[in-house]
Design a protein around this motif. Sequence first.
Motif, PDB file in Angstrom:
ATOM      1  N   ASN A   7      13.821 -16.503   6.853  1.00 34.35           N
ATOM      2  CA  ASN A   7      14.054 -16.356   5.425  1.00 34.35           C
ATOM      3  C   ASN A   7      14.779 -15.051   5.169  1.00 34.35           C
ATOM      4  O   ASN A   7      14.530 -14.058   5.823  1.00 34.35           O
ATOM      5  CB  ASN A   7      12.737 -16.338   4.657  1.00 34.35           C
ATOM      6  N   ILE A   9      16.138 -12.655   1.746  1.00 31.20           N
ATOM      7  CA  ILE A   9      16.356 -12.420   0.330  1.00 31.20           C
ATOM      8  C   ILE A   9      17.391 -11.311   0.227  1.00 31.20           C
ATOM      9  O   ILE A   9      17.280 -10.296   0.897  1.00 31.20           O
ATOM     10  CB  ILE A   9      15.072 -11.978  -0.388  1.00 31.20           C
ATOM     11  N   LEU A  79      17.348 -16.352  -2.059  1.00 31.73           N
ATOM     12  CA  LEU A  79      16.453 -16.591  -0.927  1.00 31.73           C
ATOM     13  C   LEU A  79      17.065 -17.734  -0.149  1.00 31.73           C
ATOM     14  O   LEU A  79      17.247 -18.826  -0.680  1.00 31.73           O
ATOM     15  CB  LEU A  79      15.051 -16.972  -1.407  1.00 31.73           C
ATOM     16  N   PHE A 108      10.011 -18.299  -3.930  1.00 26.86           N
ATOM     17  CA  PHE A 108      10.775 -17.056  -4.010  1.00 26.86           C
ATOM     18  C   PHE A 108       9.838 -15.854  -4.077  1.00 26.86           C
ATOM     19  O   PHE A 108      10.005 -14.877  -3.340  1.00 26.86           O
ATOM     20  CB  PHE A 108      11.692 -17.083  -5.239  1.00 26.86           C
ATOM     21  N   ALA A 111       8.036 -15.225  -0.712  1.00 27.66           N
ATOM     22  CA  ALA A 111       8.929 -14.604   0.276  1.00 27.66           C
ATOM     23  C   ALA A 111       9.153 -13.136  -0.057  1.00 27.66           C
ATOM     24  O   ALA A 111       9.191 -12.283   0.832  1.00 27.66           O
ATOM     25  CB  ALA A 111      10.259 -15.355   0.327  1.00 27.66           C
ATOM     26  N   ASP A 112       9.277 -12.817  -1.344  1.00 30.06           N
ATOM     27  CA  ASP A 112       9.471 -11.429  -1.771  1.00 30.06           C
ATOM     28  C   ASP A 112       8.240 -10.587  -1.444  1.00 30.06           C
ATOM     29  O   ASP A 112       8.354  -9.469  -0.949  1.00 30.06           O
ATOM     30  CB  ASP A 112       9.777 -11.393  -3.268  1.00 30.06           C
TER      31      ASP A 112
END
Length: 159
Positions: A7, A9, A79, A108, A111-112
């Motif tokens: 992944n 971002i 992302l 999102f 993942a952040d």
Amino acid sequence: MTVIGHNRIRRVDSFDGYEVLAHPLANREDRVFHRGEGGASQVGVTYGSHDIQIARPTGPGNKGLLAILMHHGGGRHILEFYESALPISATLLSLPERAQYALAYTMFKQADECAIAARVDEADRWAKAFVDGRIRKRRRAGKRYVHIETPAEKERRCA
């Protein structure tokens, strides 16, 4: 840019180079979620400032990538992740629009949060290595390399 597993971002100036597959809740007023059923509660949570699109990057080398494009007060962020063997895009696109938005937003944000935790862990790892005297610097072929040696490597070096 943050990379975790497959992944990634990153902040961008525009969403050029992406084919939009879905734009759930494009209307800002639709992004207000009420708790409870049928007016049981008038408490609402709004994500009005978070515009989300589900897309695929175009161009060579992007096969199998899916992207969530988020535009909010903090700018434009992307992302990207590999679908691998799971049919994420088919599942996501088959959901009702509100569920698409909620799931894409959750993916999102998760993942952040993972990226933030990874940065904290990495900073902690380097701080401990500094205190232990395990940060090594070297030059090779005109380039500088910095790495953390293991406790066993430090023991061999100090022996």
